[in-house]
Structure formats: C-alpha cells, structure tokens
Design a protein around this motif. Structure first.
Motif, PDB file in Angstrom:
ATOM      1  N   GLN A 248       0.822  -1.205   0.000  1.00 11.95           N
ATOM      2  CA  GLN A 248       0.000   0.000   0.000  1.00 11.95           C
ATOM      3  C   GLN A 248       0.858   1.258   0.000  1.00 11.95           C
ATOM      4  OE1 GLN A 248      -2.830  -0.615   3.289  1.00 11.95           O
ATOM      5  NE2 GLN A 248      -4.378  -0.992   1.714  1.00 11.95           N
TER       6      GLN A 248
ATOM      7  N   LYS B  68      -9.356   4.130 -11.419  1.00 14.21           N
ATOM      8  CA  LYS B  68      -9.195   4.784 -10.106  1.00 14.21           C
ATOM      9  C   LYS B  68      -9.825   3.937  -9.009  1.00 14.21           C
ATOM     10  CE  LYS B  68     -11.087   8.610 -11.415  1.00 14.21           C
ATOM     11  NZ  LYS B  68     -11.699   9.939 -11.273  1.00 14.21           N
ATOM     12  N   GLN B  69     -10.957   3.326  -9.281  1.00 12.58           N
ATOM     13  CA  GLN B  69     -11.630   2.503  -8.277  1.00 12.58           C
ATOM     14  C   GLN B  69     -10.748   1.349  -7.826  1.00 12.58           C
ATOM     15  OE1 GLN B  69     -15.175   0.485  -9.680  1.00 12.58           O
ATOM     16  NE2 GLN B  69     -16.114   0.594  -7.656  1.00 12.58           N
TER      17      GLN B  69
ATOM     18  N   GLU C 253      -7.886   2.601  -5.657  1.00 11.71           N
ATOM     19  CA  GLU C 253      -8.279   2.869  -4.270  1.00 11.71           C
ATOM     20  C   GLU C 253      -8.459   1.583  -3.484  1.00 11.71           C
ATOM     21  OE1 GLU C 253     -11.677   5.390  -4.253  1.00 11.71           O
ATOM     22  OE2 GLU C 253     -10.603   7.117  -5.109  1.00 11.71           O
ATOM     23  N   GLU C 254      -8.961   0.539  -4.141  1.00 10.10           N
ATOM     24  CA  GLU C 254      -9.100  -0.749  -3.459  1.00 10.10           C
ATOM     25  C   GLU C 254      -7.744  -1.268  -2.992  1.00 10.10           C
ATOM     26  OE1 GLU C 254     -10.928  -3.466  -6.116  1.00 10.10           O
ATOM     27  OE2 GLU C 254     -12.826  -2.365  -6.232  1.00 10.10           O
TER      28      GLU C 254
ATOM     29  N   GLY D  20      -5.600   2.482  -1.270  1.00 11.26           N
ATOM     30  CA  GLY D  20      -6.291   3.414  -0.395  1.00 11.26           C
ATOM     31  C   GLY D  20      -6.687   4.689  -1.121  1.00 11.26           C
ATOM     32  N   ALA D  21      -7.609   5.404  -0.496  1.00 17.65           N
ATOM     33  CA  ALA D  21      -8.094   6.646  -1.083  1.00 17.65           C
ATOM     34  C   ALA D  21      -7.028   7.734  -0.988  1.00 17.65           C
ATOM     35  CB  ALA D  21      -9.373   7.091  -0.372  1.00 17.65           C
ATOM     36  N   ASN D  22      -7.143   8.703  -1.888  1.00 15.79           N
ATOM     37  CA  ASN D  22      -6.235   9.857  -1.894  1.00 15.79           C
ATOM     38  C   ASN D  22      -4.764   9.438  -1.951  1.00 15.79           C
ATOM     39  OD1 ASN D  22      -8.469  11.660  -1.591  1.00 15.79           O
ATOM     40  ND2 ASN D  22      -8.505  11.151   0.597  1.00 15.79           N
ATOM     41  N   ASN D  23      -4.496   8.429  -2.751  1.00 14.97           N
ATOM     42  CA  ASN D  23      -3.131   7.942  -2.912  1.00 14.97           C
ATOM     43  C   ASN D  23      -2.830   7.798  -4.399  1.00 14.97           C
ATOM     44  OD1 ASN D  23      -0.590   6.860  -2.577  1.00 14.97           O
ATOM     45  ND2 ASN D  23      -1.296   4.874  -1.828  1.00 14.97           N
TER      46      ASN D  23
END
Length: 410
Positions: A41, A59-60, A63-64, A67-70
C-alpha cells in the motif's frame, strides 16, 4: 495465481500477477499497477491507461489496493495507441500532479505533432484486424506533462526496474523489466493471445504471439524486439493483450515463435509486411501505399468494367438524343469535350524519391543503453562514436528533426 492454461472465464479482470504487480483487463487490453514488493500500500505507478471511458474503473481499483487519496508516483506508457492511453486525459485531470513518461520517439503522438501510421486491415487473422480501419490513429495532445523516460534506463517510481526500447509495434514502444526476479511488462512487443482474432480475444486463450499485426508498421524491428525480450529469459511476461504467462512454457513458446516469426507473425500480405513506415523525432516521415485484398481488387475491376459499359452506353445515347428545342441536333463545341483530357494537361507531380529508409534498418539490440552525441539533423550512420552491433535500439529510428511529409494518413 499464475497459469499457462487460463482463460477469460477462469481469470478475474483485476488480479495480482506477482508480488508488486497487479493487472486490470479493460475489455481486451491490459494495464498494470506496479509497486515495491514489500510495500503493498505504499508508492505505486500505473503502466498504461486503457480504453476511453475507463478512468473511473482504473481509479476505483487503485483505491481498493492502495487506499483513497493515494495517486500514483507516475504514469508510465508502453506506447501511445488508443487502447493504451484512452483514459489518460481523465486520469491526468483526476491526478493533476502526476507526471507521465514515454519514450522520446513516442512523444510526437502524445503531444499532437503526428498521427500514427494508419492501421492495416488487410493483414487478416480475424475480426479485430478487419475492424482496425475504424480504430483511432489521430495524435493525442496531453501537453507538457508527458516527459521522456530517463536516458539511463531507470524507471521513475520503480526502483529495481529498467525500461528497454522495443520498437516495431510503434517507433517509441518500450517494455519494463524487473531484474531480480525477471518480471517483464512487455506492452505489445509480443502478446499472449492471438490478438487479430475476435474469438481468441473473447476467450483469452493463452499462447505466445507477435504484436497485434493490424497496428504494427515495422516487422523487422518487431522481430528484433521480440528477440531482445527472449534473451532476457523472463520468468513472467505480462503483456498488453492476453493473460500473463510464466516459467519454462513461456520461454519455450517465445523461442519457438521467434524461429518461425516470419511464418507466424509477419503478414503474408499487408501494407507494412515488406516495407516499413519511417519516423523521426517529429513523428511519421513516410508510410508505404495501402494494399488491397485480392477479392477487393476483383470487385474494383468488375466495377470499372460495369462503369465503362455504362459510360459508353450513356455516351451513345447522348450523341443520338441531344437535340435543341426545335428538334435539330445540337452542335457540340470542342470545349464540351475538355473534361476528357484534363489529366493530360495536368499530369500528377512525381513524389519524393523516398525517405532515407536505407539508414533506418534494424540493428542489433542491446539490453543496456549507451551515450552518444548527435546533431539535431544528423543521420543515424553519422553518430559519433560509430555505432557498434551492441548499441542501443533507439538507432533503428532517427532522432533528427524534420518537417513531416504528412500529418494525417489514409
């Protein structure tokens, strides 16, 4: 889990390939998420950008996994065809500070300066090839955020990886290689599916195959690139089309395919089958004339014959029936027949004698880059020091700049 007997039915669209590399199958093309093996991660990079309209899906899955905002450290391109950069504009908007990297000879097609050579539906092989006349070939203009890959072969955001120039499918095509465990992201330098066939593309049956023929403008370069990648003896090959393969079966199929490359990969007929397109740092310089399939030639000949008969019939009818309003035959003037002789008075101008293709034939590959000095207008054979048989693959195309002959191609 890696398999050499996988299919679409047995393989999720988004899955891990090996530690540090995941794949997303976007309809019929693959893109990859790469990251340090010990930081699942942590910082990551995206390799290629899929089809138009797929940015949300890309993008989905990011994030999976991360993580978000990465956002990624970088977006790396193997080449600029529409199925590998289709979502790039939307991804750049979503990740405004993420740089994009490609080979410097691929930049003209990513910054609006040149179209790719036109696809070639005459290569045959199946539905994907026959429909290729409709595939986008226009240049994209992603602006100054698209940068040239480092000249030393390092890969931004991926320590332990290096990039290799593997032209043929495009002039600036590159592949990415993780040296310590021999993981290869090959792009379209070769595939693990028969990419010309609609059925094979649908089922994703695994087999080593050449680059997609309908979009490959230099077959000598394509063979040399495949030979280069085979010499790396990859343990895993993650390609732009097809499910990743691994191990001895992969290496054996690669070796066997290369020995029969002209039989299995090079089209029997086709626009580029025996004459390559040429390019320089500004984009495409020349393309060979299009090839028409024999049955289309037959239809064209039949059409011309029918047209000639129709014109002759119409001409005779006109000669007999052209009369003035009072019933007398109309007198024809010499100027009325002038349309028949326009081509004699305005002959076609001879084209150029041909680009300096003789200086652009493939040279031996090396998997190590080198340094050289070159004038902006020098030819590859004028480099100093003089090229050796082990020089870098960039020399198969010119870095010189020149005014392009064409911008759009038929």
């Amino acid at each position: 889990m890696l398999s050499n007997e996988a299919s679409r039915a047995s393989t999720p669209a988004f899955t891990a390939v090996v530690p540090g590399l995941s794949v997303l199958r976007d309809v019929f093309v693959n893109l990859y998420y790469a990251f340090p093996q010990d930081q699942p991660q942590g910082p990551w990079v995206l390799i290629d950008a899929g089809l138009p309209g797929s940015a949300h899906k890309i993008k989905q899955h990011a994030e999976e996994q991360f993580g978000a905002n990465n956002p990624p450290e970088a977006i790396l391109l193997t080449h600029g065809h529409f199925d590998h950069v289709g979502a790039l504009e939307d991804l750049m908007a979503a990740w405004p500070n993420v740089p994009v990297y490609a080979h410097r000879l691929e930049l003209p097609y990513l910054t609006g300066r040149s179209s790719f050579p036109p696809p070639d539906p005459t290569v045959g092989g199946g539905m994907m090839a026959y429909l290729s006349f409709a595939y986008p070939k226009h240049p994209y203009d992603f602006g100054a955020r698209v940068q040239a890959l480092p000249a030393d072969g390092s890969v931004p955001g991926l320590p332990g990886w290096r990039w290799l120039h593997t032209p043929g499918h495009t002039f600036g095509h590159v592949s990415y290689f993780r040296e310590h465990d021999k993981v290869l992201v090959a792009g379209d330098a070769f595939t693990t599916v028969f990419a010309e066939s609609g059925l094979s593309t649908l089922t994703q049956k695994q087999e080593v195959h050449g680059p997609p023929a309908y979009f490959t403008p230099d077959w000598d370069a394509a063979r040399a690139s495949m030979e280069l990648l085979a010499r790396l003896e990859p343990e895993v090959a993650a390609t732009g089309h097809g499910i990743p393969m691994y191990g001895e079966a992969l290496r054996r199929q690669l070796a066997e395919f290369i020995t029969r490359f002209d039989e299995l990969a090079r089209p029997k007929i086709g626009r580029y089958a025996h004459q390559a397109a040429t390019a320089d740092a500004d984009g495409v310089r020349s393309v060979p004339p299009p090839v028409v399939n024999p049955w289309l030639k037959g239809l064209a000949v039949a059409g011309l014959a029918i047209g000639a008969v129709a014109l002759a019939t119409a001409g005779n009818g006109r000669k007999r029936g052209e009369r003035t309003g009072n019933g007398k035959r109309k007198k024809m003037r010499a100027s009325d027949y002038s349309y028949r002789a326009w081509y004699r008075d305005n002959p076609a101008q001879p084209g150029p004698s041909g680009p300096d293709w003789q200086y652009r034939r493939p040279r031996a590959f090396s998997d190590q880059p080198y340094s050289f000095q070159q004038s902006a207008y020098s030819r590859p054979d004028e480099l100093s020091p003089k090229p050796s048989s082990q020089q870098y693959a960039d020399l198969r195309y010119s870095d010189q700049q020149s005014r392009k002959i064409e911008t759009q191609y038929p």
